[in-house]
Design an enzyme around this catalytic site. Sequence first.
Site, PDB file in Angstrom:
ATOM      1  N   LYS A  17       6.399  -0.093 -14.895  1.00 26.43           N
ATOM      2  CA  LYS A  17       5.524  -1.153 -15.511  1.00 26.43           C
ATOM      3  C   LYS A  17       4.243  -0.637 -15.989  1.00 26.43           C
ATOM      4  O   LYS A  17       3.923  -0.606 -17.346  1.00 26.43           O
ATOM      5  CB  LYS A  17       5.391  -2.396 -14.640  1.00 26.43           C
ATOM      6  CG  LYS A  17       6.704  -3.224 -14.137  1.00 26.43           C
ATOM      7  CD  LYS A  17       6.250  -4.368 -13.505  1.00 26.43           C
ATOM      8  CE  LYS A  17       5.630  -4.162 -12.226  1.00 26.43           C
ATOM      9  NZ  LYS A  17       6.126  -3.344 -11.188  1.00 26.43           N
ATOM     10  N   ARG A  92       3.813 -12.850  -9.634  1.00 28.31           N
ATOM     11  CA  ARG A  92       4.615 -12.283  -8.435  1.00 28.31           C
ATOM     12  C   ARG A  92       5.325 -13.539  -8.120  1.00 28.31           C
ATOM     13  O   ARG A  92       6.330 -13.025  -6.957  1.00 28.31           O
ATOM     14  CB  ARG A  92       3.792 -11.524  -7.583  1.00 28.31           C
ATOM     15  CG  ARG A  92       4.038 -10.046  -7.760  1.00 28.31           C
ATOM     16  CD  ARG A  92       3.279  -9.336  -6.895  1.00 28.31           C
ATOM     17  NE  ARG A  92       3.405  -7.865  -6.416  1.00 28.31           N
ATOM     18  CZ  ARG A  92       2.688  -7.160  -7.074  1.00 28.31           C
ATOM     19  NH1 ARG A  92       2.077  -7.299  -8.233  1.00 28.31           N
ATOM     20  NH2 ARG A  92       3.147  -5.509  -6.609  1.00 28.31           N
ATOM     21  N   ARG A 129       4.943   9.390  -6.703  1.00 24.70           N
ATOM     22  CA  ARG A 129       3.748   8.883  -7.496  1.00 24.70           C
ATOM     23  C   ARG A 129       2.575   9.127  -7.142  1.00 24.70           C
ATOM     24  O   ARG A 129       2.069   9.318  -6.071  1.00 24.70           O
ATOM     25  CB  ARG A 129       4.112   7.426  -7.772  1.00 24.70           C
ATOM     26  CG  ARG A 129       2.842   6.860  -8.667  1.00 24.70           C
ATOM     27  CD  ARG A 129       3.234   5.434  -9.007  1.00 24.70           C
ATOM     28  NE  ARG A 129       3.094   4.519  -7.896  1.00 24.70           N
ATOM     29  CZ  ARG A 129       3.220   3.181  -7.951  1.00 24.70           C
ATOM     30  NH1 ARG A 129       3.501   2.935  -9.132  1.00 24.70           N
ATOM     31  NH2 ARG A 129       3.098   2.358  -7.027  1.00 24.70           N
ATOM     32  N   ARG A 161      -1.406   6.893  -3.673  1.00 17.98           N
ATOM     33  CA  ARG A 161      -1.906   5.331  -3.430  1.00 17.98           C
ATOM     34  C   ARG A 161      -1.580   5.342  -1.948  1.00 17.98           C
ATOM     35  O   ARG A 161      -0.371   5.774  -1.440  1.00 17.98           O
ATOM     36  CB  ARG A 161      -1.136   4.304  -4.314  1.00 17.98           C
ATOM     37  CG  ARG A 161      -1.775   3.964  -5.616  1.00 17.98           C
ATOM     38  CD  ARG A 161      -0.981   3.039  -6.325  1.00 17.98           C
ATOM     39  NE  ARG A 161      -0.589   1.901  -5.727  1.00 17.98           N
ATOM     40  CZ  ARG A 161       0.233   0.992  -6.485  1.00 17.98           C
ATOM     41  NH1 ARG A 161       0.212   0.984  -7.843  1.00 17.98           N
ATOM     42  NH2 ARG A 161       0.659  -0.223  -5.835  1.00 17.98           N
ATOM     43  N   ARG A 172       7.110  -3.541   0.405  1.00 12.96           N
ATOM     44  CA  ARG A 172       6.791  -4.118  -0.887  1.00 12.96           C
ATOM     45  C   ARG A 172       8.260  -4.355  -1.585  1.00 12.96           C
ATOM     46  O   ARG A 172       8.646  -5.566  -2.325  1.00 12.96           O
ATOM     47  CB  ARG A 172       6.055  -3.090  -1.887  1.00 12.96           C
ATOM     48  CG  ARG A 172       4.525  -3.224  -1.255  1.00 12.96           C
ATOM     49  CD  ARG A 172       3.911  -1.861  -1.603  1.00 12.96           C
ATOM     50  NE  ARG A 172       3.888  -1.477  -3.095  1.00 12.96           N
ATOM     51  CZ  ARG A 172       3.923  -0.278  -3.368  1.00 12.96           C
ATOM     52  NH1 ARG A 172       3.943   0.649  -2.813  1.00 12.96           N
ATOM     53  NH2 ARG A 172       3.578  -0.134  -4.739  1.00 12.96           N
TER      54      ARG A 172
HETATM   55  P1  AMP Z   1       0.714  -3.145  -7.696  1.00 15.11           P
HETATM   56  O1  AMP Z   1      -0.206  -2.276  -8.245  1.00 15.11           O
HETATM   57  O2  AMP Z   1       1.154  -4.222  -8.724  1.00 15.11           O
HETATM   58  O3  AMP Z   1       2.075  -2.623  -7.051  1.00 15.11           O
HETATM   59  O4  AMP Z   1      -0.041  -3.910  -6.601  1.00 15.11           O
HETATM   60  C1  AMP Z   1      -0.305  -3.468  -5.481  1.00 15.11           C
HETATM   61  C2  AMP Z   1      -0.820  -4.357  -4.240  1.00 15.11           C
HETATM   62  O5  AMP Z   1      -1.495  -5.468  -4.818  1.00 15.11           O
HETATM   63  C3  AMP Z   1       0.595  -5.239  -3.884  1.00 15.11           C
HETATM   64  O6  AMP Z   1       1.328  -4.744  -3.192  1.00 15.11           O
HETATM   65  C4  AMP Z   1      -0.359  -6.491  -3.320  1.00 15.11           C
HETATM   66  O7  AMP Z   1      -0.751  -6.352  -2.260  1.00 15.11           O
HETATM   67  C5  AMP Z   1      -1.365  -6.748  -4.423  1.00 15.11           C
HETATM   68  N1  AMP Z   1      -1.147  -7.590  -5.627  1.00 15.11           N
HETATM   69  C6  AMP Z   1      -1.144  -7.085  -6.810  1.00 15.11           C
HETATM   70  N2  AMP Z   1      -0.904  -8.289  -7.634  1.00 15.11           N
HETATM   71  C7  AMP Z   1      -0.610  -9.079  -6.957  1.00 15.11           C
HETATM   72  C8  AMP Z   1      -0.207 -10.737  -7.092  1.00 15.11           C
HETATM   73  N3  AMP Z   1      -0.060 -10.860  -8.683  1.00 15.11           N
HETATM   74  N4  AMP Z   1       0.009 -11.310  -6.108  1.00 15.11           N
HETATM   75  C9  AMP Z   1      -0.303 -10.866  -4.858  1.00 15.11           C
HETATM   76  N5  AMP Z   1      -0.741  -9.673  -4.523  1.00 15.11           N
HETATM   77  C10 AMP Z   1      -0.788  -8.732  -5.555  1.00 15.11           C
END
Ligand code: AMP
Length: 219
Positions: A17, A92, A129, A161, A172
């Site tokens: 994404k 989400r 990654r 990360r 996740r």
């Molecule tokens: P991502 O970079 O999208 O994988 O997000 C990393 C982390 O940020 C996720 O595992 C959640 O802990 C938090 N996070 C990001 N976007 C959201 C969202 N829309 N709702 C809840 N938690 C989020």
Amino acid sequence: MTSRLNLVILGIQGAGKGTQCKRLSATYGIPHVSTGDILRAAIKDQTPLGLEVEGILAEGGLVNDELVNRLVDERFTQPDAAKGALLDGFPRTIGQAEALDEILGDDGIKLCINLDAPIELVTERLSRRRVCQECGHIYKDSDQSAISGECENCGGPVIQRSDDTADSIRQRLSLYERDTAPLLHYYEERGLLVTLNADQSVDEVTAEIEKVLAERGLA
Ligand code: AMP
């Protein structure tokens, strides 16, 4: 008011994404809005928001809907989002999707692109990654910038990360199944869902997205 190109890019973590959003953002002149990036920037700067969510991100949990909805609402008040945005990592949950519809009003989501990839592929991609902490550029562990630790784009530090660990990845991916997969149904019901195969090269996936947008007269 001219129509805004508001796109939701959905897909399991590691489906690509972020990579696709960066490319599409440059092509269509709309910002890449990643709630994960916003939260990570707050953690890096140790703002009150960052301190509040740091533990949740490290464990691979989800931040509460109210908080992320507010972040996205604020983000859409910024001038660069006037022509639309590419939403990555948001919504989400169904609650977030409903909040997003309210935030955007009549000129809402034009399309939801679901990047479909098998679990084995994303698990491998996530564990390999690496990302630049400054510009967010995404690398593989075998890329020169990942090996040297210095981003070839901006010179920033290239790191793994903290949530790309085996335990956190497992957590996740299971949350994705529980909370995010129902979103496919939400957008499908509204006639807004397009699913593409993300198990292809980055260029091939970009080309497919651009084709879909052109066919629908969106870009
Ligand atoms: P991502 O970079 O999208 O994988 O997000 C990393 C982390 O940020 C996720 O595992 C959640 O802990 C938090 N996070 C990001 N976007 C959201 C969202 N829309 N709702 C809840 N938690 C989020």
